[in-house]
Design a protein around this motif. Structure first.
Motif, mmCIF file in Angstrom:
data_model
loop_
_atom_site.group_PDB
_atom_site.id
_atom_site.type_symbol
_atom_site.label_atom_id
_atom_site.label_comp_id
_atom_site.label_asym_id
_atom_site.label_seq_id
_atom_site.Cartn_x
_atom_site.Cartn_y
_atom_site.Cartn_z
ATOM 1 N N PHE B 30 0.854 -1.184 0.000
ATOM 2 C CA PHE B 30 0.000 0.000 0.000
ATOM 3 C C PHE B 30 0.886 1.229 0.000
ATOM 4 C CE2 PHE B 30 -2.698 -3.195 2.026
ATOM 5 C CZ PHE B 30 -3.850 -3.051 1.280
ATOM 6 N N PRO B 31 0.686 2.144 -0.942
ATOM 7 C CA PRO B 31 1.446 3.382 -0.854
ATOM 8 C C PRO B 31 0.890 4.233 0.286
ATOM 9 C CG PRO B 31 -0.062 3.454 -2.713
ATOM 10 C CD PRO B 31 -0.235 2.115 -2.069
ATOM 11 N N SER B 32 1.767 4.888 1.019
ATOM 12 C CA SER B 32 1.294 5.783 2.063
ATOM 13 C C SER B 32 2.201 7.008 2.089
ATOM 14 C CB SER B 32 1.296 5.087 3.422
ATOM 15 O OG SER B 32 2.601 5.041 3.941
ATOM 16 N N ASP B 33 1.801 7.997 2.872
ATOM 17 C CA ASP B 33 2.567 9.234 2.919
ATOM 18 C C ASP B 33 3.989 9.008 3.402
ATOM 19 O OD1 ASP B 33 0.342 10.429 2.079
ATOM 20 O OD2 ASP B 33 -0.290 11.169 4.034
ATOM 21 N N PRO B 36 6.150 3.235 1.092
ATOM 22 C CA PRO B 36 5.314 2.057 0.834
ATOM 23 C C PRO B 36 5.152 1.188 2.072
ATOM 24 C CG PRO B 36 7.486 1.809 -0.141
ATOM 25 C CD PRO B 36 7.421 3.202 0.395
ATOM 26 N N LEU B 37 3.991 0.537 2.150
ATOM 27 C CA LEU B 37 3.657 -0.293 3.301
ATOM 28 C C LEU B 37 3.501 -1.726 2.804
ATOM 29 C CD1 LEU B 37 2.926 0.862 6.172
ATOM 30 C CD2 LEU B 37 0.602 0.258 5.628
ATOM 31 N N MET B 243 1.348 -16.853 9.667
ATOM 32 C CA MET B 243 1.836 -15.613 9.068
ATOM 33 C C MET B 243 2.364 -14.670 10.132
ATOM 34 S SD MET B 243 -0.579 -14.545 5.878
ATOM 35 C CE MET B 243 0.571 -13.337 5.252
ATOM 36 N N TYR B 244 3.436 -13.976 9.779
ATOM 37 C CA TYR B 244 3.989 -12.979 10.686
ATOM 38 C C TYR B 244 4.597 -11.869 9.845
ATOM 39 C CZ TYR B 244 6.420 -10.893 14.614
ATOM 40 O OH TYR B 244 6.836 -10.015 15.575
ATOM 41 N N ALA B 245 4.231 -10.642 10.150
ATOM 42 C CA ALA B 245 4.774 -9.470 9.450
ATOM 43 C C ALA B 245 4.686 -9.621 7.940
ATOM 44 C CB ALA B 245 6.216 -9.201 9.881
ATOM 45 N N GLY B 246 3.544 -10.108 7.442
ATOM 46 C CA GLY B 246 3.306 -10.141 6.009
ATOM 47 C C GLY B 246 3.843 -11.358 5.290
ATOM 48 N N ARG B 247 4.510 -12.266 6.014
ATOM 49 C CA ARG B 247 5.056 -13.451 5.354
ATOM 50 C C ARG B 247 4.527 -14.709 6.011
ATOM 51 N NH1 ARG B 247 10.525 -13.098 2.931
ATOM 52 N NH2 ARG B 247 10.673 -15.217 3.653
ATOM 53 N N SER B 290 6.394 -6.416 20.547
ATOM 54 C CA SER B 290 5.189 -6.495 19.734
ATOM 55 C C SER B 290 5.598 -6.580 18.266
ATOM 56 C CB SER B 290 4.295 -5.285 20.004
ATOM 57 O OG SER B 290 5.051 -4.123 19.975
ATOM 58 N N PRO B 291 4.665 -7.024 17.404
ATOM 59 C CA PRO B 291 5.010 -7.199 15.993
ATOM 60 C C PRO B 291 5.596 -5.923 15.394
ATOM 61 C CG PRO B 291 2.844 -8.098 16.426
ATOM 62 C CD PRO B 291 3.283 -7.407 17.673
ATOM 63 N N PRO B 292 6.529 -6.055 14.452
ATOM 64 C CA PRO B 292 7.184 -4.863 13.904
ATOM 65 C C PRO B 292 6.221 -4.040 13.070
ATOM 66 C CG PRO B 292 7.779 -6.790 12.633
ATOM 67 C CD PRO B 292 6.977 -7.279 13.796
ATOM 68 N N SER B 293 6.482 -2.742 13.017
ATOM 69 C CA SER B 293 5.696 -1.882 12.149
ATOM 70 C C SER B 293 6.071 -2.197 10.704
ATOM 71 C CB SER B 293 6.011 -0.423 12.471
ATOM 72 O OG SER B 293 5.739 0.367 11.351
ATOM 73 N N LEU B 294 5.051 -2.276 9.847
ATOM 74 C CA LEU B 294 5.321 -2.630 8.455
ATOM 75 C C LEU B 294 6.096 -1.527 7.742
ATOM 76 C CD1 LEU B 294 1.911 -4.242 7.545
ATOM 77 C CD2 LEU B 294 4.044 -5.404 8.020
ATOM 78 N N ARG B 295 6.074 -0.332 8.332
ATOM 79 C CA ARG B 295 6.785 0.790 7.714
ATOM 80 C C ARG B 295 8.293 0.591 7.750
ATOM 81 N NH1 ARG B 295 2.858 4.595 6.986
ATOM 82 N NH2 ARG B 295 1.335 4.177 8.573
ATOM 83 N N ASP B 296 8.788 0.126 8.891
ATOM 84 C CA ASP B 296 10.232 -0.123 8.950
ATOM 85 C C ASP B 296 10.477 -1.531 9.472
ATOM 86 O OD1 ASP B 296 10.705 2.117 11.813
ATOM 87 O OD2 ASP B 296 9.159 0.685 11.315
ATOM 88 N N LEU B 297 10.400 -2.458 8.554
ATOM 89 C CA LEU B 297 10.653 -3.845 8.894
ATOM 90 C C LEU B 297 12.152 -4.029 9.106
ATOM 91 C CD1 LEU B 297 8.319 -5.503 6.284
ATOM 92 C CD2 LEU B 297 8.119 -5.752 8.740
ATOM 93 N N PRO B 298 12.510 -4.916 10.025
ATOM 94 C CA PRO B 298 13.938 -5.179 10.200
ATOM 95 C C PRO B 298 14.514 -5.808 8.930
ATOM 96 C CG PRO B 298 12.597 -6.699 11.499
ATOM 97 C CD PRO B 298 11.669 -5.679 10.945
ATOM 98 N N PRO B 299 15.795 -5.600 8.677
ATOM 99 C CA PRO B 299 16.387 -6.103 7.433
ATOM 100 C C PRO B 299 16.410 -7.628 7.371
ATOM 101 C CG PRO B 299 18.073 -5.202 8.890
ATOM 102 C CD PRO B 299 16.762 -4.867 9.508
ATOM 103 N N GLY B 300 16.567 -8.278 8.500
ATOM 104 C CA GLY B 300 16.653 -9.733 8.484
ATOM 105 C C GLY B 300 15.306 -10.368 8.691
ATOM 106 N N CYS B 301 15.269 -11.350 9.556
ATOM 107 C CA CYS B 301 14.030 -12.042 9.881
ATOM 108 C C CYS B 301 13.098 -11.084 10.616
ATOM 109 C CB CYS B 301 14.365 -13.243 10.755
ATOM 110 S SG CYS B 301 12.942 -14.076 11.455
#
Lengths: 305, 715
Positions: B30-33, B36-37, B243-247, B290-301
């Motif tokens: 999703f594009p956001s201000d 991307p999300l 599913m976790y963080a979109g995967r 808590s689950p990561p924000s989809l805006r700044d997902l960690p680079p790894g797992c």
């Protein structure tokens, strides 16, 4: 009464917070300064206020008629905005008119907002019979046409001359709209769990209304209050036009526009300056209201940047 | 009525090779201000004919977005990549007209909220017939006939009448069955059910899941069941994806994933679940953070920041979904291999045989005072006591007169005692009056009749002013962590408010607020933040801190964890247990979730339609439930254990909860009671109809209100 007791402690609580938690006020200020349209409007409004209230001290003419001023002078020279048929300096009239109009508008907006939001919040919070009774009173004020009622009161009391009397008359018939808006918002707010949480902690009705309900209704209240400024200006103009508002030799913006209505094409300098000033006042206040609403809502700034 | 449909269902799954739904590398952004999300990232799975796949995950894990993408129901601004094939036909990128031919005919969807997914201005029959007519050229009469058939399949009683009714005339469970009927109207190949039972009570949930099974048997459709409830998944599906963080982080046959999870998140999720079949003294193992924000997902797992076994590699490289069996890379196996177990973890082989408690810290290890030890000692003092509580809410006519035209009997004669330092749970389905009872006990609403005493002092009839000092001792924690905190106040102000109300919010208040924040496990420096900056679990902790600010003795907890995700819920439950030990609090724990209750409560009171059905110690109640309603409740709760869930005996109640405005005569439960319907003779039934049963002691404090109570072992 327990009501009075709680009012006292509310004030105490508020004072304590001011000295201890100034950061909260600062964050609101910072948020407001970030809102560009609001900041520009604020600067403009301050300039207009200075023009209206301080300007007359520095200008050689006042708003009354002078034999020395030739009539119907176009703008330029000694009279930058020209002169009227009777021999008034239009710039001086504009300053005085803006001053009177602003006084009326702000008084109306302030009084109506305070009375209206307290009334509406109380009705909404208690609900049931209290609400029904209070809102029927509101309905009575809403269905009476403002101008007719104002004219009737002003005509009978002869209070037409002073700006404060006119402001009070307009306020009497405009608080009801705010009460309706606030009551609607409070009706949904009072079902929120944080209100029940406050009740479970032992908070009284007045504590809940002042500390929880009104702050959360701030958005709609501010919007309604800014709209009221415009409404008050128009109402005052209408009353002046009917000969019930501010009377010559005193002057208001509405009155200036009213008397220049036949001269729009022949002597435009009589019509446009007060017209433009009126629009500017209404616009700036609306933008400032927007900025305030966003600054007061802690959730808004996250989204908007 | 006991059924074994679960077993049957399991047998009907065909192992044929026909794939009905194939999702490959599906990503949704999703594009956001703020950039991307990425809501869904590289999700792949296949679904064979007649198979049932479960997708579990917490809120925000992308499970619903995935299904919306498959249905083509996402808003236009969503960027969908990858491929989705239904019966070999690619449907990503189809235009509206083309996808309409697929939707409803080949693939149908069931939504969470049956209230909003039906149109209130059309009759049930019309809406089902409309679904039929959309894809088949038949006459209206034929469509209506089909609608009638469908209603019979999903088990709606007297379907002829229902056809002519409007959605608002039906209960939530009925409406959801109508939605199922609409979904199966064109015999789709795939049914996607997105949290189909989340909005329903457990006994109704069992009925709806039953209807869903029948619908599948009738149509042979494959099912994608999206839910957060591990218990529902365990009993309903063949394979499960986590599913976790979109995967998708783990996928495999349901037994494999439940018994041998190979991804720390799945393991943690199972460990953080309070279980009906578990031991109450076990501590839950919350997943920290808590689950990561989809805006700044960690680079790894995505799970690495919360994972106790995370190493450097986890923070740098995102693990792929690989086979777990055998330690080879496993890339060679085709993506459509459905019997294999995959997980997305660099170190999944290390997880073989690991228990959740080995990996996740169950809070600090503490020698917990055994709760059952002092039973032999003196009975603790009764703090809060209620006798014959009655609350009727008047129903008023509209208009100015507002005459009383009836009353809702929310609470009709409830008596209970809350003793010092104990946890009493008040359990029941929605509308049973448990929250009303809690508020009556706190004198937040006026009672119709009865008596409430706190330490011997009657509370009813006290003015607000005289009640205020007592409110210090009696505090309330709310269900909704979003609505219960004033959004305009900072956290310090919220927690300090009760102190200010009671006029002792002076010098020490700020220090006290910091102490409280620390006590509930939050950073004391965060006091100047606003509630919206915190997650649900943190907010619930703020609510607890506020309730504790006046040093109460009794805490009434109104569904304190039911709005929270499982992994967060465990942390809050542990916090409540710790606080009770530390501060000597007494809890009145209002909940609909028997698994949580079993975990936390010392005694349980079961309510139904404003009446107490059964009360006993937790052990007695779960080991030997005597009232048919309690038995039905316990057996309706799905166990997060595939084998136990499929093989256990069930008592299924029929119908819906009657309106409390017009409760049944005699025993209020008789209209849904399976004992009444199946076991009792006519003479015995007369007693149920005519005589309301008393709450009688069956020995050792175990009391139930049934004329023919009989202990049954269920777990």
């Amino acid at each position: 009464m327990s009501e009075n007791g709680m009012f006292g402690s509310t004030r105490k609580g508020a004072k304590k917070k001011d000295s201890a938690d100034r950061t909260q006020l600062q964050t609101i200020l910072i948020r407001f300064t970030r809102h560009r349209p609001a900041m520009i409007s604020l600067v403009m409004l301050i300039l207009i206020v200075l023009f209206a209230f301080v300007g007359p001290f520095f200008w050689m003419w006042d708003h009354t008629v002078y034999k020395e001023i030739p009539s119907n002078l176009p703008p330029g020279g000694e009279h930058p905005l020209g002169s009227s048929a009777a021999g008034n300096d239009v710039l001086a009239q504009l300053m005085r008119g803006a001053q009177q109009t602003l006084k009326v508008a702000f008084t109306v907006s302030l009084v109506s907002t305070v009375v209206g939001s307290m009334w509406g919040a109380t009705a909404g919070y208690y609900g049931g019979r209290v609400d029904a009774l209070m809102m029927r009173i509101v309905d009575i004020f809403l269905i009476v046409p403002l101008l007719v009622a104002a004219a009737a009161i002003a005509g009978n009391t002869g209070a037409g001359a002073s700006w404060s009397a006119i402001a009070m008359i307009i306020a009497i018939f405009s608080w009801a709209t705010i009460a309706r808006v606030v009551r609607g918002v409070v009706l949904s707010l009072r079902e929120q769990e944080f209100v029940e949480a406050a009740r479970a902690s032992g908070a009284s009705a007045s504590w809940i209304i002042i500390r929880h309900l009104l702050p959360n209704a701030a958005g709609p209240i501010i919007v309604a209050a800014t709209l009221l400024v415009a409404v008050a200006i128009l109402a005052e103009a209408g009353m002046s036009f009917l000969g019930l508002g501010i009377q010559l030799p005193d002057i208001s913006l509405g009155q200036m526009i009213g008397s220049a209505r036949t001269a729009v094409t022949t002597r435009p300098w009589l019509f446009y300056p007060p017209g433009v000033l009126l629009v500017l006042i209404c616009l700036t206040i609306n933008f400032i209201g927007d900025g305030l609403r966003d600054a007061l809502d802690p959730r808004q700034t996250r989204v908007r940047r | 009525m006991t059924t074994e449909y679960m077993n049957e269902e399991h047998a009907t799954v065909e192992t044929g090779d026909d794939v009905v739904l194939e999702v490959t590398d599906l990503s949704v952004t999703f594009p956001s201000d703020d950039g991307p999300l990425p809501a869904v990232r590289e999700v792949s799975y296949v679904l064979r004919r007649g198979e049932a796949l479960g997708i579990v995950g917490e809120s925000g894990s992308g499970k619903s977005v995935t299904s919306m993408a498959i249905m083509g129901l996402l808003p236009r601004n969503a960027q969908v990549e990858g491929s989705t094939r239904v019966l070999g036909q690619e449907i990503i990128g189809l235009n509206d007209k083309e996808i309409s031919k697929v939707r409803g005919k080949k693939i149908a969807m069931i939504f969470q909220d049956p209230l909003t997914s039906l149109n209130p201005v059309y009759t049930i029959g019309y809406q089902i017939a409309e679904a039929v007519l959309a894809h088949k050229k038949v006459s209206k009469q034929a469509a209506m006939k089909r609608a009638l058939e469908l209603l019979e399949v999903v088990g709606i009683p007297s379907p002829e009448q229902r056809l002519r009714q409007y959605p608002h005339e039906l209960s939530g469970g009925m409406r959801q069955r109508v939605v199922i009927a609409i979904a199966m109207a064109n015999e789709p190949d795939v049914i996607i059910a997105d949290e189909p039972t989340t909005a329903l009570d457990v006994t109704v949930q069992a009925q709806v899941l039953d209807a869903l099974q029948r619908a599948r048997r009738e149509t042979g459709a494959a099912l994608v069941l999206i839910t957060h409830d591990l218990g529902v998944v365990a009993g309903q599906v063949d394979r499960v994806g986590v599913m976790y963080a979109g995967r998708i982080v783990e996928m495999g046959p349901v037994e494999e994933v439940f018994y041998r999870p190979r991804m720390p998140y799945a393991l943690g999720l199972l460990g953080s679940l309070p279980r009906l079949d578990g031991d109450a003294s076990d501590r839950l193992t919350p997943i920290l953070g808590s689950p990561p924000s989809l805006r700044d997902l960690p680079p790894g797992c995505g799970f690495a920041p919360r994972c106790p076994m995370a190493r450097d590699r986890c923070h740098e490289e995102e693990p792929r979904l690989l086979l777990t069996t055998g330690d080879t890379g496993g890339e060679s196996s085709a993506a459509d291999d459905t019997i294999v177990h995959r997980s997305a973890c660099h170190f999944s082989e290390e997880l073989a045989g690991v228990e959740a408690t080995d990996l996740f810290q169950a809070g600090e290890e503490r020698e917990k005072a055994p709760k059952d030890a002092p039973e032999t000692l003196v009975e603790p003092e009764v703090l809060l006591s209620a006798t014959d509580l009655v609350k009727h809410f008047p129903i008023r006519s509209k208009g100015i007169l507002r005459r009383k035209v009836g009353e809702v009997q929310a609470v009709s004669g409830i008596s209970l005692d809350l003793r010092e330092k104990e946890t009493l749970a008040l359990v029941g389905e929605s509308g049973c009056g448990k929250s009303t009872t809690a508020r009556l006990l706190l004198n937040l609403i006026k009672l119709t009749s009865g008596e409430v005493t706190y330490m011997g002092q009657p509370l009813q009839g006290l003015t607000d002013r005289r009640m205020r000092p007592l409110r210090k001792d009696l505090q309330l924690v709310f269900q909704d962590p979003f609505a219960s905190l004033d959004p305009r106040m900072t956290v310090s102000d919220i927690i300090g408010e009760p102190m200010r109300i009671h006029g002792d919010g002076h010098r020490d208040a700020r220090k006290r607020v910091k102490e409280l924040l620390e006590l509930v496990g939050l950073n004391p420096e965060h006091g100047s933040r606003y509630p919206h900056e915190f997650s649900g679990g943190q907010r619930q902790r703020i609510g607890v801190a506020r309730a504790l600010s006046l040093n109460p003795r009794v805490l009434v907890l109104d569904e304190p964890v039911s709005a929270l995700d499982v992994s967060i819920q465990a942390g809050v439950i542990n916090l409540l247990e710790d606080l009770q030990d530390e501060l000597g609090l007494s809890y009145l724990f209002v909940s609909h979730d028997l698994s949580v209750v079993k975990h936390i409560a010392d005694r349980v009171a079961v309510m139904y339609l404003g009446k107490m059905m059964e009360t006993a110690t937790t052990e007695q109640l779960f080991k030997a439930p005597a009232h048919p309603y309690t038995q039905a409740l316990i057996s309706a709760i799905p166990l997060p254990d595939p084998i136990k869930e499929r093989t256990r005996e069930r008592i299924i109640v029929t119908g819906d909860i009657p309106s409390p405005a017009n409760p049944p005569s005699g025993c209020r439960f008789r209209t849904r009671c399976s004992k009444f319907a199946n076991e009792l003779s006519d003479a015995e039934r007369t007693k149920c109809v005519e005589e309301p049963p008393e709450l009688l002691d069956r020995g050792s404090g175990h009391r139930d209100a049934c004329h023919y109570s009989q202990v049954v072992e269920l777990i």
